[in-house]
Design a protein around this motif. Structure first.
Motif, PDB file in Angstrom:
ATOM      1  N   GLY A  30       3.485 -23.823  80.995  1.00 36.67           N
ATOM      2  CA  GLY A  30       4.892 -23.745  80.647  1.00 36.67           C
ATOM      3  C   GLY A  30       5.812 -24.428  81.616  1.00 36.67           C
ATOM      4  O   GLY A  30       6.965 -24.715  81.276  1.00 36.67           O
ATOM      5  N   GLN A  31       5.344 -24.701  82.820  1.00 34.33           N
ATOM      6  CA  GLN A  31       6.221 -25.283  83.831  1.00 34.33           C
ATOM      7  C   GLN A  31       6.176 -26.807  83.787  1.00 34.33           C
ATOM      8  O   GLN A  31       5.120 -27.405  83.552  1.00 34.33           O
ATOM      9  CB  GLN A  31       5.827 -24.792  85.218  1.00 34.33           C
ATOM     10  N   ASN A  80       3.442 -31.389  81.846  1.00 34.43           N
ATOM     11  CA  ASN A  80       3.633 -29.972  81.562  1.00 34.43           C
ATOM     12  C   ASN A  80       2.353 -29.189  81.874  1.00 34.43           C
ATOM     13  O   ASN A  80       1.263 -29.578  81.461  1.00 34.43           O
ATOM     14  CB  ASN A  80       4.005 -29.778  80.087  1.00 34.43           C
ATOM     15  N   GLU A 164      11.340 -25.189  82.623  1.00 34.06           N
ATOM     16  CA  GLU A 164      10.711 -25.895  81.513  1.00 34.06           C
ATOM     17  C   GLU A 164      11.500 -27.125  81.074  1.00 34.06           C
ATOM     18  O   GLU A 164      11.330 -27.595  79.953  1.00 34.06           O
ATOM     19  CB  GLU A 164      10.533 -24.945  80.324  1.00 34.06           C
ATOM     20  N   GLN A 190      10.837 -32.715  77.170  1.00 28.70           N
ATOM     21  CA  GLN A 190      11.383 -31.712  78.072  1.00 28.70           C
ATOM     22  C   GLN A 190      12.356 -32.272  79.107  1.00 28.70           C
ATOM     23  O   GLN A 190      12.777 -31.537  79.999  1.00 28.70           O
ATOM     24  CB  GLN A 190      10.253 -30.979  78.787  1.00 28.70           C
TER      25      GLN A 190
END
Length: 240
Positions: A30-31, A80, A164, A190
């Motif tokens: 998620g990061q 990601n 994110e 993102q």
């Protein structure tokens, strides 16, 4: 030349020479992460870095522009942690004279900040200056803030990281920064690019109690004299 395998688990500042491979196996799902590469050659030799981020997708090549006197611009690859927990960056043999410095930027990396200017960014509205490897962090409260970057240098690039997402800020824009800003997998959706043709770029942001990180992605000479400021707008809002 000695070829080495580098344990990059802390995202720390490293040096890559031809034949070297650095591997990080600690990315978090998620990061969003930015692999930031600087040309550190003492000559004008450019470098190509091969980054493996997936077992099902081919490696991506990051081109780091040639320069002299270790004054090069940065190239950035967004990844990601939900796509992969492991990423490796290799400089292939045969790139004579090439040398690259690299680190991993995010809200949590690098965990080892040796060689990085890592300090808080107070919401005091005052100018705080960038250096070559600068990382400012802040945890804004749940209200509005105004951020600003000022630079007299053409095409100064910095990145704002949230958990994110990321924003690439370009001040005094002269050219499309896309060739130096790459992304793979989920990371393609993102990040946004915020471009100004003027010496100052400013934007509003709303805090939510989560950390934000600001890093520069530019050279030593371009960073000198460039500043960032963050001002809380809560008092002004209370009076409205």
């Amino acid at each position: 030349m000695t070829v080495s395998s580098i344990n990059w688990k802390n995202g720390q500042l490293i040096t890559l020479d031809p034949g070297d491979t650095a591997t990080c196996q600690t990315l978090t799902g998620g990061q969003l992460y930015g692999l930031i590469f600087y040309n550190a050659a003492a000559n004008d030799a450019g470098a190509n870095i091969s980054v493996v981020w997936s077992q099902s997708q081919p490696p991506v090549t990051v081109s780091v522009p040639g320069t002299t006197a270790n004054q090069g611009l940065a190239s950035v690859l967004f990844v990601n942690g939900s796509d992969t927990t492991t990423v490796s960056a290799a400089m292939l043999e045969g790139q004579l004279g090439a040398r690259v410095e690299a680190y991993i930027a995010s809200v949590s990396m690098p965990e080892d900040t040796t060689g990085i200017i890592n300090k808080p960014l107070p919401a005091d509205g005052k100018n705080h200056f960038f250096e070559k490897f600068s990382r400012y962090y802040t945890v804004p409260a749940s209200h509005w803030y105004q951020a600003q970057i000022h630079s007299n240098i053409n095409q100064f690039i910095s990145i704002q990281f949230a958990e994110e997402s990321a924003v690439v800020n370009v001040v005094n824009s002269e050219a499309d920064p896309a060739p130096r800003i790459l992304a793979v997998g989920r990371a393609k959706n993102q990040y946004n690019t915020n471009v100004s043709q003027y010496q100052t770029i400013s934007w509003s942001l709303q805090g939510n109690g989560q950390q934000l990180v600001f890093v520069n992605a530019d050279s030593v000479q371009d960073s000198q004299g460039t500043s960032i400021s963050l001002q809380s707008l809560s008092a002004q809002y209370a009076r409205s």
